[in-house]
Write an enzyme that holds these catalytic residues in place. Structure first.
Site, PDB file in Angstrom:
ATOM      1  N   GLU A 152      10.802   0.701   7.662  1.00  0.00           N
ATOM      2  CA  GLU A 152       9.620   1.288   8.303  1.00  0.00           C
ATOM      3  C   GLU A 152       8.359   0.635   7.746  1.00  0.00           C
ATOM      4  O   GLU A 152       8.331   0.163   6.614  1.00  0.00           O
ATOM      5  CB  GLU A 152       9.599   2.803   8.068  1.00  0.00           C
ATOM      6  CG  GLU A 152       9.622   3.237   6.613  1.00  0.00           C
ATOM      7  CD  GLU A 152       8.243   3.354   5.991  1.00  0.00           C
ATOM      8  OE1 GLU A 152       7.245   3.259   6.739  1.00  0.00           O
ATOM      9  OE2 GLU A 152       8.166   3.523   4.766  1.00  0.00           O
ATOM     10  N   CYS A 264       3.776   4.850  -1.560  1.00  0.00           N
ATOM     11  CA  CYS A 264       4.490   3.600  -1.280  1.00  0.00           C
ATOM     12  C   CYS A 264       4.110   2.473  -2.228  1.00  0.00           C
ATOM     13  O   CYS A 264       4.922   2.042  -3.041  1.00  0.00           O
ATOM     14  CB  CYS A 264       4.239   3.175   0.170  1.00  0.00           C
ATOM     15  SG  CYS A 264       5.081   4.204   1.386  1.00  0.00           S
ATOM     16  N   LYS A 326      -5.971   8.362   0.461  1.00  0.00           N
ATOM     17  CA  LYS A 326      -6.670   7.619   1.505  1.00  0.00           C
ATOM     18  C   LYS A 326      -7.142   8.613   2.558  1.00  0.00           C
ATOM     19  O   LYS A 326      -6.656   9.757   2.606  1.00  0.00           O
ATOM     20  CB  LYS A 326      -5.752   6.562   2.142  1.00  0.00           C
ATOM     21  CG  LYS A 326      -4.565   7.138   2.888  1.00  0.00           C
ATOM     22  CD  LYS A 326      -3.774   6.051   3.601  1.00  0.00           C
ATOM     23  CE  LYS A 326      -4.519   5.520   4.808  1.00  0.00           C
ATOM     24  NZ  LYS A 326      -3.714   4.572   5.596  1.00  0.00           N
TER      25      LYS A 326
END
Length: 436
Positions: A152, A264, A326
């Site tokens: 992904e 991530c 973010k």
């Protein structure tokens, strides 16, 4: 084709809803009962723009439903997407594959007919081949069960768009049958022009971590330049603009600031280094260790700037604008903003945090901090304001109106995106990372 999605956290819930939008009957598998109950009602347990509406639509249509039963999933699905998490291990930098292994073993024992399992989780290179062995050893269908790897590339805040209209599809397959199944599943985006890269397991596993490592390197490079700019009086924003015009470099991700975070980039580059060490090629990724260090230094730099402005931090009221790592997300994993807030609180500061979406998760993890529902409440009486998450709401603030609320018109722009001239004209002292 009926499809299951195993693991319905951020990745899985997004993938399940989008597959239903593409016309498939989808069954999501989630063992967390609280999350399962919420999803079954069409309630999204996290914030992602547009996904809440899509989830409700697909649950109400009957195209998407959820279960905790792996047996039901095995009986239902013609193809099974594996979307469980791979967090950083508590005892080191490597990826924790507990959830991946558990899901594969639990699914395998119920696979009684030919089927394709499709991995989407980010895993160390070499994992897919091992999981294929587990599947075929434990499944009653044996070698009629196949595996593919389809990484992904979701950007938080753009997950629905990135799933329905991805910028590329990577298909790690062993045979034409698996490729054909994946092409059928992704027929709509492929017809829309999405490029398809067909490759082997190791390459497919490496694509995601290689991409994240490159992005992390680019961000840390410009933050290293910011350190030099601070030492010389140069302006890192102008520097980034100048080198960004070079087509070989490009301007994107050359935004100096407090650094990257999230679920991530940090854990992926650490797991990548760990895997390289296991493979005997640790020198190949030694540079990522410095990338990580640069990134963490920027958080410490903000704390130093705060101390330089306020002196002793004990009892000083500091407004922190931002908690999510973010904008357009409520994800606080490895958030630079929260790291800075916690560090300032530890030095005795009275820290008040505002975020449009992430105060709930943030207060659950860091209850020692104070939180408000409005920027005005956070700013009122503050002796220092820190801008640490680039929400559009913060960029749109009136410097003059904000100035009427604070005790001292001093702000540190940790994202280099506020209008410096407007703040200075309104009587603020504004400090930015890497700028005079």
């Amino acid at each position: 084709m009926k499809i299951t999605v195993i693991g319905c956290g951020y990745l899985g819930a997004t993938h399940a809803a989008c597959l239903a939008e593409l016309g498939f009957d989808v069954l999501g598998v989630e063992i967390d009962e609280r999350k399962l109950d919420a999803l079954a009602k069409g309630d999204l347990p996290f914030y992602e723009p547009g996904l809440d509406t899509l989830l409700v639509k697909q649950v109400e249509s009957g195209k998407l439903r959820f279960t905790s039963s792996m047996k039901e999933a095995a009986e239902f699905g013609d193809a099974h997407f594996l979307c469980v998490g791979t967090p950083q291990r508590k005892d080191g930098n490597g990826a924790d594959l507990t959830y991946v292994d558990g899901a594969i073993e639990s699914l395998a024992e119920h696979l009684t007919r030919p089927t394709l399992v499709i991995g989407k989780s980010t895993v160390p290179v070499g994992t897919a081949e091992r999981l294929l062995g587990i599947l075929q050893d434990k499944a009653p269908a044996g070698t009629d069960v196949d595996l593919a790897w389809n990484p992904e590339f979701l950007r938080e805040g753009f997950a629905v768009e990135d799933t329905l209209t991805p910028d590329r599809l990577v298909l790690g397959v062993r045979n034409a049958e698996a490729e054909a199944t994946l092409r059928e599943i992704y027929a709509t985006p492929i017809a829309g022009g999405t490029p398809v890269i067909v490759t082997d397991f190791p390459t497919a596993e490496l694509v995601k971590v290689a991409a994240n490592s490159f992005l992390a390197t680019k961000i840390s490079f410009i933050n290293a330049m910011a350190e030099l700019c601070e030492a010389t009086g140069a302006d890192v924003v102008t520097l980034a603009d100048a080198i960004g015009h070079d087509a070989r470099i490009g301007r994107r991700f050359l935004n100096a600031g407090v650094g990257f975070g999230g679920g991530c980039l940090p854990k992926d580059i650490r797991a990548f280094m760990d895997r390289a060490d296991e493979l005997g090629v640790k020198d190949a990724l030694r540079f990522l260790r410095e990338i990580d260090r640069i990134n963490l230094r920027r958080r410490k730099r903000v704390v130093k700037l705060a101390k330089a402005e306020l002196g002793d931090l004990e009892g000083k009221r500091i407004a922190v604008l931002g908690a999510a790592f973010k904008p357009d997300s409520d994800d606080i994993r490895d958030s630079p903003a929260l790291d800075v807030a916690v560090a300032l609180h530890a030095k005795g500061a009275d820290v008040v945090v505002h975020d449009p979406k992430a105060t709930g998760p943030a207060s659950a993890k860091h209850p020692q901090l104070s939180y408000t529902e409005s920027v005005e409440e956070a700013a009122r009486g503050a002796q220092l304001v820190l801008h640490l998450t680039e929400w559009k709401e913060y960029r749109a603030l009136s410097a003059a109106e904000l100035g009427d609320l604070v005790a001292e018109r001093t702000i540190i722009d940790g994202r280099n995106c506020l209008d410096q001239a407007a703040y200075r004209d309104a009587g603020w002292t504004i400090r930015s990372l890497g700028r005079p």
